[in-house]
Scaffold this active site. Structure first.
Site, PDB file in Angstrom:
ATOM      1  N   SER A  96       1.003   6.511  -3.338  1.00  0.00           N
ATOM      2  CA  SER A  96       0.895   7.599  -2.365  1.00  0.00           C
ATOM      3  C   SER A  96       1.190   7.075  -0.976  1.00  0.00           C
ATOM      4  O   SER A  96       1.006   5.883  -0.690  1.00  0.00           O
ATOM      5  CB  SER A  96      -0.520   8.184  -2.384  1.00  0.00           C
ATOM      6  OG  SER A  96      -1.454   7.288  -1.793  1.00  0.00           O
ATOM      7  N   ASP A  97       1.658   7.959  -0.105  1.00  0.00           N
ATOM      8  CA  ASP A  97       1.622   7.633   1.308  1.00  0.00           C
ATOM      9  C   ASP A  97       0.148   7.561   1.701  1.00  0.00           C
ATOM     10  O   ASP A  97      -0.724   8.063   0.983  1.00  0.00           O
ATOM     11  CB  ASP A  97       2.375   8.679   2.132  1.00  0.00           C
ATOM     12  CG  ASP A  97       2.896   8.123   3.448  1.00  0.00           C
ATOM     13  OD1 ASP A  97       2.334   7.114   3.934  1.00  0.00           O
ATOM     14  OD2 ASP A  97       3.851   8.683   4.008  1.00  0.00           O
ATOM     15  N   TRP A  98      -0.139   6.967   2.828  1.00  0.00           N
ATOM     16  CA  TRP A  98      -1.531   6.693   3.183  1.00  0.00           C
ATOM     17  C   TRP A  98      -2.322   7.996   3.359  1.00  0.00           C
ATOM     18  O   TRP A  98      -1.981   8.819   4.200  1.00  0.00           O
ATOM     19  CB  TRP A  98      -1.563   5.836   4.438  1.00  0.00           C
ATOM     20  CG  TRP A  98      -1.601   4.349   4.143  1.00  0.00           C
ATOM     21  CD1 TRP A  98      -2.433   3.434   4.721  1.00  0.00           C
ATOM     22  CD2 TRP A  98      -0.809   3.608   3.206  1.00  0.00           C
ATOM     23  NE1 TRP A  98      -2.204   2.178   4.186  1.00  0.00           N
ATOM     24  CE2 TRP A  98      -1.216   2.252   3.253  1.00  0.00           C
ATOM     25  CE3 TRP A  98       0.201   3.959   2.298  1.00  0.00           C
ATOM     26  CZ2 TRP A  98      -0.662   1.258   2.454  1.00  0.00           C
ATOM     27  CZ3 TRP A  98       0.760   2.962   1.497  1.00  0.00           C
ATOM     28  CH2 TRP A  98       0.332   1.641   1.579  1.00  0.00           C
TER      29      TRP A  98
END
Length: 820
Positions: A226-228
């Site tokens: 995932s992106d952060w």
């Protein structure tokens, strides 16, 4: 025992809790070790224009700063991208990390996207070819690439929640194509899901995207992270195909995932697939057996310096030149503009880092021609925010959000700009629940009214000599800073005395966040420049042999988390350019931007050079091009329109851009970039693929071998390229394909092959360009196949998208379908 056997054995030996533990981050930059089984810690670091390491987004261990994505896109040089990928691999190793969160391959749909600087191009084929080179350079040296953001993140407005409404044909032909090439041609080990939803579903839990397309159709065997803070569920993400939730500590996994497996909500086989992908990655990047203590180095390598300088110069695009470049003569050079003595080396957001050094254009010219020839005048400013206050600051941290009691930690801070993420105040406070008081001093150069500005992801106030000047606390409201977690800048006026050390106190406290768990602050003081500054610049220009204007934007404008509101130059820069050009017809404009700008003064200046953000060697690279020590061999990877309203994403319908009620509709479909301008018959200011040099080239003798076109769709093209000028130089041979008889709407032409060639003066060479069947296909949304139809196709060859003098038609008698 083979690697695959070892991984299978590890999987069989792991407890449920151990399996779950490596499917989410331990902290901001790492995945936990499994000590019982000897599994080491996996570490990642932000890119794509450097390897920042495990520190904050501001400060930390120093790193090499490379040219940004759009600059690399301008090189049209796949071999150079591979070379840069290899150098970045060594940078990642210096930070004791195993994966680089790069490259960024989202498409330049709009000229106002704040993150265009980080991406390569408006064209998916150019983007794909460059990304493949970059990834190979990284992974050939054992560092994992994490291509991002998968998919539909072409704007920074409400990006963590908005749904990108994109039809399947546009997805397949435009937005997915760079990712497909990264998987099939480069074998990327990592893919990062985007924040946004795709057609209503978050990409981090999108079964069709992560399962059907990525793994089933493309055969991907790497990980999806995932992106952060871009994961929003437990079972849904695991089932869809999200292997790794970042960052840690986990919000959606951990005990929640253990419970989901025990309850049967997540099948054990699906969980094991995710764990197996993580173990396979750890084996590929060497983290399985990496038990070294975490230590980071600032490796300032001479060979890296030289590469960055060479790449920065190669990225520069010469847009106009009426005989003033390269610089000649011995007279005075007026060096003017807000970017002249400030090194604008990178954009803002997660791509920024603490560079080893920053060479400004002024410093570059001093080294190249000598300071005695130069005269300087700033002319005006181009700051979005007030210039950051430089420290040091004493910092008192409190383990509450009211600045009350005795500080639990006392330290220092370099300046009044910081991101507090991960471990704060040596772990003495909760990073999401604390307050801090910063105390320092500011000694102004001028007496008079100054502007003090402050903005924060949190609550903040700024005092000067005990008086509250700027309050971003009492009436805090969400704005366009700090990835949309911060407020807009609050500015107050204060009278200051030159040479006096005025006390500045900044108070900050955390607040609840929307999506991204971070705390951040920036505070600055600026002295406004007025008419007198422009008059001074005009005076310097009128007495000079040549005037060079360094104008554009900076990382405050071109930044993650905030789109531009226009593409006019900020502040009074257009006025400055016009005034200087009127005073001196030999005026050169050097632009530093992350994308196109409008140029109302274009007819009155002698030369324009787009230099982008070329990394830590910025000033040297720019001076190399201006003096002719290097050739400006860049070609535009994005169309420069005459005005913002000509851009394909510009619309009176807000759902098309910037978005409305949680949706942004890609109404233009496949007609992005030059495809749009061709469709509407719009003449751009400068077309896609355009760029001048210091020599001239001619094309001739087009030969098209279509003997295999009917059987398998393959066509081989050869063309003669001649350097007809008086010095060595480079050119980019570009091949576009047209399908005028298609049953579905198709662009007037599409880039399908290119080659960058360097030739001595007077030399010629034969350039070979290969086309496969996909070069002629479009995606049939009904049959769900790539389709090459029967009929005529035209091959166009030239030196930019509007300069294609060589053409030949070829014909197929039968249709050809291609697998996904």
């Amino acid at each position: 025992m083979s690697n695959s056997e070892r991984i299978e054995q590890l999987l069989a030996s792991m407890t449920l809790e151990e399996k779950v533990s490596i499917l989410s981050g331990e902290d901001f930059w790492s995945v936990p070790a499994v000590d019982r089984l000897g599994i080491g810690k996996l570490r990642v670091t932000d890119g794509p224009n450097g390897a920042r390491g495990g520190g904050s987004l501001v400060g930390g261990v120093k790193s090499a700063s490379f040219p940004v994505g759009i600059a690399l896109g301008s090189t049209w040089n796949v071999a150079l991208l591979e070379e840069i990928g290899a150098a970045l691999a060594e940078e990642v190793k210096s930070k004791n990390a195993h994966m680089l969160l790069a490259p960024t391959v989202n498409i330049h749909r709009s000229v106002t996207n704040g993150r265009n600087f980080e991406c390569y191009s408006e064209d998916p084929f150019l983007t794909a070819e460059l990304a493949v080179g970059y990834i190979k350079g990284l992974q050939d040296r054992g560092i994992g690439a994490t291509i991002k953001h998968f998919v539909g993140n072409e704007s920074e407005i409400e990006r963590t929640t908005i749904s990108s409404e994109i039809d399947e044909r546009a997805l397949r032909e435009i937005y997915l194509l760079p990712f497909e090439a990264a998987v099939k041609k480069a074998g990327t080990w990592g893919v990062m899901s985007s924040y946004n939803r795709l057609n209503g579903t978050f990409t981090s839990e999108h079964n069709w995207l992560l399962g059907t397309v990525l793994r089933d159709e493309w055969g991907y065997d790497g990980i999806v992270m995932s992106d952060w803070f871009g994961s929003h569920s437990t079972a849904e993400t695991v089932i869809a195909g999200l292997d790794l939730e970042m960052p840690g500590p986990t919000r959606d996994r951990g005990q929640k995932l253990v419970d989901a497996v025990k309850a049967g909500t997540v099948n054990q086989d699906i969980l094991d697939r995710r764990v197996l992908a993580m173990l396979r990655l750890m084996d590929r990047v060497g983290s399985l057996d990496d038990h070294r203590p975490h230590a980071e180095r600032a490796d300032d390598r001479p060979e890296t310096r030289a590469l960055i300088r060479r790449a920065g110069a190669e990225a520069a695009v010469l847009l106009k030149n009426e005989g003033v470049l390269p610089l000649a003569g011995t007279g005075t050079i007026a060096v003017i503009g807000p970017n002249a003595k400030t090194a604008q080396i990178m954009g803002g957001g997660s791509a920024q880092l603490n560079a080893h050094y920053r060479i400004s254009p002024w410093q570059g010219l001093v080294s190249a021609v000598g300071e005695n020839r130069l005269r300087y005048a700033p002319g005006c400013t181009n700051d979005r925010f007030q210039p950051v206050l430089r420290g040091p600051f004493d910092a008192e941290y409190f383990d509450n959000e009211t600045l009350s009691g005795t500080p639990v930690y006392v330290g220092t801070q370099e300046d009044a700009q910081t991101f507090w993420i991960g471990r704060v105040a040596e772990g003495k406070v909760d990073p999401l629940h604390f307050s801090v008081r910063l105390t320092g001093h500011f000694k102004p150069e001028h007496s008079g009214a100054h502007n003090l500005g402050i903005y924060a992801a949190g609550f903040a106030k700024a005092y000067v000599d005990g008086k509250l000047i700027a309050d971003a606390w009492t009436n805090w409201s969400k704005g366009r800073t700090f990835f949309e977690e911060g407020c807009d800048e609050v500015v107050g006026s204060v009278m200051l005395e030159a040479g006096r050390a005025h006390e500045v106190v900044i108070e900050f406290a955390t607040k609840d966040f929307s999506t991204l768990g971070l705390a951040a602050l920036a505070c600055g003081i600026g002295y406004p420049l007025g008419d007198a500054a422009i008059a001074e610049a005009v005076g310097a220009a009128s007495g000079a042999e040549v005037a060079i204007l360094f104008v554009g934007r900076n990382g405050e404008w071109d930044t993650e988390g905030s789109d531009l509101q226009s593409i006019t130059l900020p502040g009074r820069q257009d006025e400055l350019v016009a005034a200087v050009a009127k005073a001196n017809p030999r005026t050169i404009v050097v632009l530093q931007t992350g994308g196109p700008v409008e140029m109302p003064w274009i007819g009155s200046v002698a030369a324009v050079l787009e230099a982008w953000y070329p990394g830590q060697e910025a000033g040297n690279a720019i001076a190399d091009v201006l003096t002719g020590a290097a050739e400006p061999s860049g070609r535009l990877p994005q169309t420069f329109p005459v005005r913002w309203s000509d851009n394909p994403a510009h619309s009176q319908d807000r759902e098309v851009y910037p978005g409305l009620e949680g949706k942004v509709r890609y109404e233009e479909g496949i007609f992005v970039g030059y495809r749009h301008y061709d469709k509407l018959g719009l003449t751009p200011l400068y077309p896609f693929g355009f760029g001048l040099g210091y020599t001239q080239f001619a094309l001739s003798d087009l030969v098209v071998d279509d003997s295999d076109f009917e059987s398998d769709g393959v066509v081989n093209v050869a063309v003669r390229l001649t350097n007809t000028g008086a010095r060595e130089g480079s050119s980019v041979v570009q091949l576009y394909v047209s399908d005028a008889e298609a049953s579905a709407p198709r662009p007037a032409k599409e880039l399908k092959a290119f080659a960058k060639i360097k030739l001595e003066a007077g030399a010629s060479t034969t350039v070979s360009l290969a086309l496969d069947a996909r070069s002629f296909a479009f995606f049939d949304t009904h049959a769900k196949v790539w389709l090459v139809e029967a009929g005529a196709f035209t091959i166009h060859v030239g030196l930019c998208s509007t300069d294609l003098p060589l053409q030949q038609q070829i014909t197929r008698k039968s249709a050809l379908t291609l697998p996904l």
